[in-house]
Write a protein that holds these residues in place. Structure first.
Motif, mmCIF file in Angstrom:
data_model
loop_
_atom_site.group_PDB
_atom_site.id
_atom_site.type_symbol
_atom_site.label_atom_id
_atom_site.label_comp_id
_atom_site.label_asym_id
_atom_site.label_seq_id
_atom_site.Cartn_x
_atom_site.Cartn_y
_atom_site.Cartn_z
ATOM 1 N N ASP A 53 -6.795 6.341 -3.099
ATOM 2 C CA ASP A 53 -7.144 5.688 -1.832
ATOM 3 C C ASP A 53 -6.708 4.231 -1.869
ATOM 4 O O ASP A 53 -6.313 3.701 -2.911
ATOM 5 N N ARG A 58 0.838 -1.193 0.000
ATOM 6 C CA ARG A 58 0.000 0.000 0.000
ATOM 7 C C ARG A 58 0.871 1.240 0.000
ATOM 8 O O ARG A 58 2.055 1.183 0.331
ATOM 9 N N PHE A 114 -5.969 1.462 -4.957
ATOM 10 C CA PHE A 114 -4.564 1.097 -5.165
ATOM 11 C C PHE A 114 -4.350 -0.407 -5.133
ATOM 12 O O PHE A 114 -3.624 -0.956 -5.973
ATOM 13 N N TYR A 154 -1.717 8.652 0.592
ATOM 14 C CA TYR A 154 -2.501 8.586 -0.637
ATOM 15 C C TYR A 154 -2.594 9.952 -1.301
ATOM 16 O O TYR A 154 -2.462 10.989 -0.656
#
Length: 355
Positions: A252, A94, A256, A98
């Motif tokens: 976000d 991740r 992703f 963001y």
């Protein structure tokens, strides 16, 4: 005088009475079951019963999702009892922030994936290079480089065909890995792009590096924990990440992890050893430069962006077996009538995973 005698008798009576109370408060000795053993009261009879023990075919599968994967496993080991066991690892990643702003004209210099295996902390080899030249944003700098090297804890053969090298490769996963709470079995397959994102010749050791400037002893570079550093394709990340600035793919977490689905780490070899590493301690760092203008002067400083590979991501251990020619392949499996002559434990069920 009479008063004094009465007082003494009263005190003595209290002492005796209190002693009785204290004595009565003491628990009796635990005599539970002693009637079975006193004076030959118990007469025992021995009887024999037939027990049938047999192996279970579990389809070479265990739960290996993030909920059960305390330690990830990588490598391969081929031996005569169980055959070949080969372990690969998949993980989501991740963004640390963001909708990131990478700056103007951002260009990736390099991307490094870091794995941190279990290693022998009490066995270290130190090498020092007093004439090291460090190349950084300020050009070449005279420095000292100190490297501490530790052997990784291994299960299997310490050498592969007389060598100690594993070829570790990293690929992009193309199947959605879902969430960290989903149940996944170790034999479940996930598609991946066969184009190699990064590779590393791993010789069984991990190192920590400290580089200090000769002029003042200040730190130029340091790795706090020994690990395996794998350089990834910088052009891939230029297109996959930098070029997507201000696009929905980076807005976000939900977008992703469906856009960049994950990484697969595997070895080329089919024999050698297995080693463990912590899924939540993995790191991936992108180094890049961008245009920075101050008072009319434009420079291109280098900065970093860190991806999150720890808890919260789906982590999956994939275990592949080839039993051909092994003792297990020739053994009886699941004979519930007469039992199996030889019993086998599950190859990856206990040593490497909490199941």
């Amino acid at each position: 005088m009479i008063h004094t005698i009465k007082k003494a008798i009263t005190v003595l009576s209290l002492v005796v009475f209190g002693s009785v109370l204290l004595y009565n408060c003491e628990p009796d000795a635990d005599s539970l079951g002693e009637q079975l053993f006193l004076d030959g009261a118990a007469q025992g009879n021995e009887k024999s019963f037939d027990v049938i023990a047999f192996n279970i075919n579990n389809n070479d599968s265990i739960r290996s999702d993030a909920g059960k994967l305390g330690s990830a496993v990588l490598g391969a080991f081929n031996e005569p009892q169980f055959g070949k066991q080969k372990a690969s690892y998949l993980t989501q990643l991740r963004l640390s922030t963001y909708d990131p702003d990478f700056g103007t004209n951002a260009v990736v210099d390099s991307v490094v994936l870091v794995m941190k295996p279990t290693y022998a902390t009490d066995s270290v080899t130190t090498t020092t290079d007093e004439s090291f030249v460090y190349t950084g944003v300020d050009g070449n700098v005279d420095a000292k480089k100190v490297v501490n090297t530790y052997p990784v804890s291994k299960y299997g053969k310490t050498k592969i065909n007389g060598k100690t090298t594993f070829n570790i490769k990293v690929f992009e996963v193309t199947d959605f890995l879902k969430s960290a709470s989903d149940t996944v079995k170790s034999n479940q397959q996930f598609a991946y792009n066969p184009t190699v994102l990064g590779a590393k010749e791993f010789k069984g050791d991990v190192s920590s590096v400290t580089i200090t400037k000769d002029s003042d002893g200040s730190s130029l570079f340091t790795t706090a924990t020994p690990g395996i550093r794998i350089k990834l394709d910088k052009d891939f990340f230029q297109t996959k990440i930098i070029a997507k600035k201000d696009q929905p793919e980076l807005q976000d977490a939900s977008n992703f992890i469906r856009y960049f689905k994950g990484l697969r780490i595997a070895v080329d070899e089919n024999d050698g050893y297995l080693f463990q590493f912590s899924p939540n301690d993995m790191e991936m760092i992108m180094y890049y430069k961008y245009d920075k203008t101050d008072n009319g002067t434009t420079t291109r400083p280098q900065t970093t962006y860190t991806f999150a590979l720890g808890s919260g991501n789906a982590h999956i251990g994939q275990y592949e077996y080839d039993r051909a020619g092994s003792a297990l392949a020739a053994a009886s499996i699941g004979n519930t009538t007469s039992g199996d002559a030889k019993l086998f434990t599950q190859g990856m069920g206990a040593s490497f995973n909490r199941s």
